[in-house]
Design a protein around this motif. Structure first.
Motif, PDB file in Angstrom:
ATOM      1  N   ASP A   1       0.977  -1.373  -0.036  1.00  0.00           N
ATOM      2  CA  ASP A   1      -0.035  -0.101  -0.273  1.00  0.00           C
ATOM      3  C   ASP A   1       0.757   1.233   0.182  1.00  0.00           C
ATOM      4  O   ASP A   1       0.595   2.305  -0.817  1.00  0.00           O
ATOM      5  CB  ASP A   1      -0.878   0.054   1.140  1.00  0.00           C
ATOM      6  N   ALA A   2       2.030   1.145   0.765  1.00  0.00           N
ATOM      7  CA  ALA A   2       2.703   2.560   1.046  1.00  0.00           C
ATOM      8  C   ALA A   2       3.416   2.631  -0.210  1.00  0.00           C
ATOM      9  O   ALA A   2       3.658   3.766  -0.927  1.00  0.00           O
ATOM     10  CB  ALA A   2       3.766   2.269   2.182  1.00  0.00           C
ATOM     11  N   PHE A   3       3.977   1.448  -0.858  1.00  0.00           N
ATOM     12  CA  PHE A   3       4.669   1.641  -2.176  1.00  0.00           C
ATOM     13  C   PHE A   3       3.769   2.211  -3.396  1.00  0.00           C
ATOM     14  O   PHE A   3       4.248   3.207  -4.042  1.00  0.00           O
ATOM     15  CB  PHE A   3       5.078   0.218  -2.586  1.00  0.00           C
ATOM     16  N   MET A   4       2.541   1.819  -3.406  1.00  0.00           N
ATOM     17  CA  MET A   4       1.667   2.355  -4.464  1.00  0.00           C
ATOM     18  C   MET A   4       1.587   3.804  -4.252  1.00  0.00           C
ATOM     19  O   MET A   4       1.123   4.510  -5.248  1.00  0.00           O
ATOM     20  CB  MET A   4       0.262   1.247  -4.270  1.00  0.00           C
ATOM     21  N   GLN A   5       1.286   4.092  -2.921  1.00  0.00           N
ATOM     22  CA  GLN A   5       0.775   5.450  -2.632  1.00  0.00           C
ATOM     23  C   GLN A   5       1.996   6.322  -3.149  1.00  0.00           C
ATOM     24  O   GLN A   5       1.705   7.426  -3.484  1.00  0.00           O
ATOM     25  CB  GLN A   5       0.205   5.591  -1.263  1.00  0.00           C
ATOM     26  N   ALA A   6       2.944   6.017  -2.618  1.00  0.00           N
ATOM     27  CA  ALA A   6       4.298   6.863  -3.144  1.00  0.00           C
ATOM     28  C   ALA A   6       4.575   6.948  -4.806  1.00  0.00           C
ATOM     29  O   ALA A   6       5.061   8.009  -5.111  1.00  0.00           O
ATOM     30  CB  ALA A   6       5.473   6.079  -2.450  1.00  0.00           C
ATOM     31  N   GLN A   7       4.151   6.026  -5.429  1.00  0.00           N
ATOM     32  CA  GLN A   7       4.105   6.154  -6.868  1.00  0.00           C
ATOM     33  C   GLN A   7       2.775   6.718  -7.495  1.00  0.00           C
ATOM     34  O   GLN A   7       2.950   6.708  -8.815  1.00  0.00           O
ATOM     35  CB  GLN A   7       4.233   4.648  -7.464  1.00  0.00           C
ATOM     36  N   GLY A   8       2.149   7.168  -6.683  1.00  0.00           N
ATOM     37  CA  GLY A   8       0.876   7.693  -7.127  1.00  0.00           C
ATOM     38  C   GLY A   8      -0.223   6.941  -7.932  1.00  0.00           C
ATOM     39  O   GLY A   8      -0.866   7.214  -8.777  1.00  0.00           O
ATOM     40  N   LEU A   9      -0.041   5.645  -7.397  1.00  0.00           N
ATOM     41  CA  LEU A   9      -0.892   4.447  -8.008  1.00  0.00           C
ATOM     42  C   LEU A   9      -2.153   4.051  -6.818  1.00  0.00           C
ATOM     43  O   LEU A   9      -1.985   4.258  -5.558  1.00  0.00           O
ATOM     44  CB  LEU A   9      -0.150   3.311  -8.339  1.00  0.00           C
ATOM     45  N   PRO A  10      -2.970   3.481  -7.342  1.00  0.00           N
ATOM     46  CA  PRO A  10      -3.908   3.255  -6.572  1.00  0.00           C
ATOM     47  C   PRO A  10      -3.819   1.931  -5.767  1.00  0.00           C
ATOM     48  O   PRO A  10      -3.158   1.091  -5.988  1.00  0.00           O
ATOM     49  CB  PRO A  10      -5.233   2.511  -7.507  1.00  0.00           C
ATOM     50  N   VAL A  11      -4.404   2.086  -4.459  1.00  0.00           N
ATOM     51  CA  VAL A  11      -4.333   1.037  -3.365  1.00  0.00           C
ATOM     52  C   VAL A  11      -5.147   0.019  -3.883  1.00  0.00           C
ATOM     53  O   VAL A  11      -6.325   0.206  -4.287  1.00  0.00           O
ATOM     54  CB  VAL A  11      -4.773   1.587  -1.941  1.00  0.00           C
ATOM     55  N   ILE A  12      -5.059  -1.443  -3.759  1.00  0.00           N
ATOM     56  CA  ILE A  12      -5.584  -2.444  -4.395  1.00  0.00           C
ATOM     57  C   ILE A  12      -6.091  -3.135  -3.080  1.00  0.00           C
ATOM     58  O   ILE A  12      -5.750  -3.624  -2.208  1.00  0.00           O
ATOM     59  CB  ILE A  12      -4.821  -3.319  -5.275  1.00  0.00           C
ATOM     60  N   ARG A  13      -7.581  -3.407  -3.438  1.00  0.00           N
ATOM     61  CA  ARG A  13      -8.613  -4.438  -2.523  1.00  0.00           C
ATOM     62  C   ARG A  13      -9.182  -5.450  -3.076  1.00  0.00           C
ATOM     63  O   ARG A  13      -9.315  -5.347  -4.420  1.00  0.00           O
ATOM     64  CB  ARG A  13      -9.401  -3.506  -1.602  1.00  0.00           C
ATOM     65  N   THR A  14      -9.430  -6.224  -2.580  1.00  0.00           N
ATOM     66  CA  THR A  14     -10.349  -7.599  -3.282  1.00  0.00           C
ATOM     67  C   THR A  14     -11.644  -7.606  -2.841  1.00  0.00           C
ATOM     68  O   THR A  14     -12.196  -7.203  -1.685  1.00  0.00           O
ATOM     69  CB  THR A  14      -9.496  -8.727  -2.961  1.00  0.00           C
ATOM     70  N   TYR A  15     -12.294  -8.199  -3.569  1.00  0.00           N
ATOM     71  CA  TYR A  15     -13.855  -8.693  -3.325  1.00  0.00           C
ATOM     72  C   TYR A  15     -14.103  -9.938  -3.905  1.00  0.00           C
ATOM     73  O   TYR A  15     -14.010 -10.043  -5.099  1.00  0.00           O
ATOM     74  CB  TYR A  15     -14.790  -7.510  -4.019  1.00  0.00           C
ATOM     75  N   ASP A  16     -14.591 -10.930  -2.813  1.00  0.00           N
ATOM     76  CA  ASP A  16     -14.629 -12.205  -3.491  1.00  0.00           C
ATOM     77  C   ASP A  16     -15.966 -12.973  -3.026  1.00  0.00           C
ATOM     78  O   ASP A  16     -16.124 -14.250  -2.994  1.00  0.00           O
ATOM     79  CB  ASP A  16     -13.345 -13.191  -2.771  1.00  0.00           C
ATOM     80  N   ALA A  17     -17.021 -12.094  -2.502  1.00  0.00           N
ATOM     81  CA  ALA A  17     -18.274 -12.601  -2.167  1.00  0.00           C
ATOM     82  C   ALA A  17     -18.949 -13.259  -3.290  1.00  0.00           C
ATOM     83  O   ALA A  17     -18.713 -13.043  -4.491  1.00  0.00           O
ATOM     84  CB  ALA A  17     -19.081 -11.425  -1.837  1.00  0.00           C
ATOM     85  N   LYS A  18     -19.829 -14.239  -2.693  1.00  0.00           N
ATOM     86  CA  LYS A  18     -20.472 -15.184  -3.762  1.00  0.00           C
ATOM     87  C   LYS A  18     -21.958 -15.340  -3.404  1.00  0.00           C
ATOM     88  O   LYS A  18     -22.403 -14.898  -2.423  1.00  0.00           O
ATOM     89  CB  LYS A  18     -19.842 -16.603  -3.743  1.00  0.00           C
ATOM     90  N   TYR A  19     -22.658 -15.558  -4.332  1.00  0.00           N
ATOM     91  CA  TYR A  19     -24.047 -16.033  -4.377  1.00  0.00           C
ATOM     92  C   TYR A  19     -24.290 -17.425  -4.804  1.00  0.00           C
ATOM     93  O   TYR A  19     -23.401 -17.836  -5.301  1.00  0.00           O
ATOM     94  CB  TYR A  19     -24.760 -14.961  -5.014  1.00  0.00           C
ATOM     95  N   ARG A  20     -25.515 -17.791  -4.487  1.00  0.00           N
ATOM     96  CA  ARG A  20     -25.930 -19.355  -4.948  1.00  0.00           C
ATOM     97  C   ARG A  20     -27.122 -19.022  -6.310  1.00  0.00           C
ATOM     98  O   ARG A  20     -27.965 -18.274  -5.772  1.00  0.00           O
ATOM     99  CB  ARG A  20     -26.368 -20.213  -4.215  1.00  0.00           C
ATOM    100  N   ASP A  21     -27.173 -20.021  -7.249  1.00  0.00           N
ATOM    101  CA  ASP A  21     -28.071 -20.016  -7.926  1.00  0.00           C
ATOM    102  C   ASP A  21     -29.215 -20.998  -7.553  1.00  0.00           C
ATOM    103  O   ASP A  21     -28.855 -21.566  -6.500  1.00  0.00           O
ATOM    104  CB  ASP A  21     -27.626 -20.287  -9.520  1.00  0.00           C
ATOM    105  N   ALA A  22     -30.229 -20.890  -8.248  1.00  0.00           N
ATOM    106  CA  ALA A  22     -31.416 -22.088  -7.905  1.00  0.00           C
ATOM    107  C   ALA A  22     -31.028 -23.203  -7.739  1.00  0.00           C
ATOM    108  O   ALA A  22     -31.643 -23.989  -6.918  1.00  0.00           O
ATOM    109  CB  ALA A  22     -32.504 -21.808  -8.935  1.00  0.00           C
ATOM    110  N   ASN A  23     -29.747 -23.769  -8.408  1.00  0.00           N
ATOM    111  CA  ASN A  23     -29.297 -25.060  -8.164  1.00  0.00           C
ATOM    112  C   ASN A  23     -28.315 -25.390  -7.052  1.00  0.00           C
ATOM    113  O   ASN A  23     -27.663 -26.315  -7.167  1.00  0.00           O
ATOM    114  CB  ASN A  23     -28.902 -25.608  -9.557  1.00  0.00           C
ATOM    115  N   GLY A  24     -28.083 -24.186  -6.608  1.00  0.00           N
ATOM    116  CA  GLY A  24     -26.979 -24.419  -5.467  1.00  0.00           C
ATOM    117  C   GLY A  24     -25.440 -24.210  -5.974  1.00  0.00           C
ATOM    118  O   GLY A  24     -24.684 -24.059  -4.968  1.00  0.00           O
TER     119      GLY A  24
END
Length: 335
Positions: A226-249
């Motif tokens: 994070d500190a490196f990216m900010q020092a380079q003027g680049l975006p801090v990266i975060r993740t999103y891995d939430a899931k859902y189920r369809d009608a078949n599970g």
């Protein structure tokens, strides 16, 4: 004689839904929910942050006439609905309870059904929102395959790229790609969203580790990255891995596993809700006085033989993407 609508009045269901708090999804923070009194959504993309320069004028001369640049696109909000049946035995037990405790237990099961239905509706809106954020498009479709409509939010083509040298290669030019993409945006991106899989490829890439630590082979931690990216003027990266189920599970992701989106700190748009047909019918078409929330719950009897009593949740919704010109969408891993 007591009926099911005596036990669950429409006012009770509206109050329950309006006061019920469900776990917040990431899309709710990037695209806060709002409700409008229309079935049409006017999608307004924000004006470019690069100003249009004004002309120099002579004294006593007429001013140059400016124009508003926000592009307006009208879209029909999507109707989303799902229902569950109250079985005849459960209906009989609720209408003829042996004790008040039994009635409360059976009613709690109905409200639990509505929680599941409502969260299913909200999951669909989250899925559409993450599709739009990741790809600039979303598809309105049902599980039977009888409906399939693709909506294109017109993200600029130079703000999208599918890499030929993907980030799972050891010689991937991840840092160069990020710099190049950030430079394409008029407003410097401060954050980026991706998957854990992509993030692992980034933080284990030899070139990235060397850029942060020099010749050290130590593992790259989030704080140092994070500190490196900010020092380079680049975006801090975060993740999103939430899931859902369809009608078949089967489980599916809200956000694609092979993509990354660069963006700034502003709100990107809204999850826009409108009045459902059921809400319009209940309030006599006067949605201006509606006290209903974003999802409308109801119980109704459809058939008499057998007794078909249903719990139904519905919403009319679509994401609005005001920041369509302010994001960069990259496909960085193979399908």
């Amino acid at each position: 004689m007591t009926t099911i609508n005596d036990l669950f009045t429409q006012s009770d269901l509206i109050d329950y839904t309006g006061n019920r708090q469900y776990p917040e999804m990431l899309g709710d923070t990037l695209f806060p929910a709002t409700k409008i009194n229309s079935l049409k959504l006017d999608v307004l993309s924000r004006q470019s942050r690069v100003p249009v320069i004004a002309s120099v004028s002579a004294f006593d001369a007429e001013s140059e006439i400016g124009s508003r640049e926000a592009e307006k696109t009208a879209l029909e909000l999507a109707l989303i609905k799902r229902k569950m049946q109250i079985k005849e035995q459960d209906l009989y037990a609720m209408l003829n309870p042996r004790t008040p405790a039994e009635l409360n237990y059976l009613k709690s099961k109905v409200y639990a059904d509505f929680d599941a239905l409502n969260q299913g509706i909200l999951a669909r809106v989250e899925k559409m929102t993450m599709d739009v954020l990741a790809t600039g498009k979303t598809k309105l479709e049902n599980e039977e395959g009888s409906l399939s409509i693709e909506l294109d939010y017109k993200v600029p083509t130079d703000h999208q790229e599918a890499l030929s040298k993907t980030w799972d290669a050891e010689d991937a030019t991840i840092l160069d790609d990020l710099v190049r993409w950030a430079d394409k945006l008029d407003v410097a991106p401060t954050r980026a969203l991706t998957s854990r899989k992509v993030y692992r490829h980034i933080t284990t890439n030899p070139k990235i580790i060397q850029a942060v630590y020099g010749n050290s082979t130590r593992a790259l931690g989030q704080a140092d990255f994070d500190a490196f990216m900010q020092a380079q003027g680049l975006p801090v990266i975060r993740t999103y891995d939430a899931k859902y189920r369809d009608a078949n599970g089967k489980q599916h992701r809200y956000f694609p596993e092979n993509r990354i989106v660069l963006m700034n700190d502003d709100i990107l748009g809204n999850k826009v809700y409108g009045p459902t047909p059921e809400e319009l019918a209940y309030f006599g078409g006067d949605v201006s006085t509606s006290s209903a929330g974003n999802v409308f719950d109801m119980i109704y009897t459809e058939t008499k033989d057998p007794i078909g009593t249903w719990e139904k949740a519905s919403a009319v919704a679509l994401p609005a993407f005001a920041a369509v010109n302010e994001v960069f969408q990259g496909k960085v891993l193979p399908d």
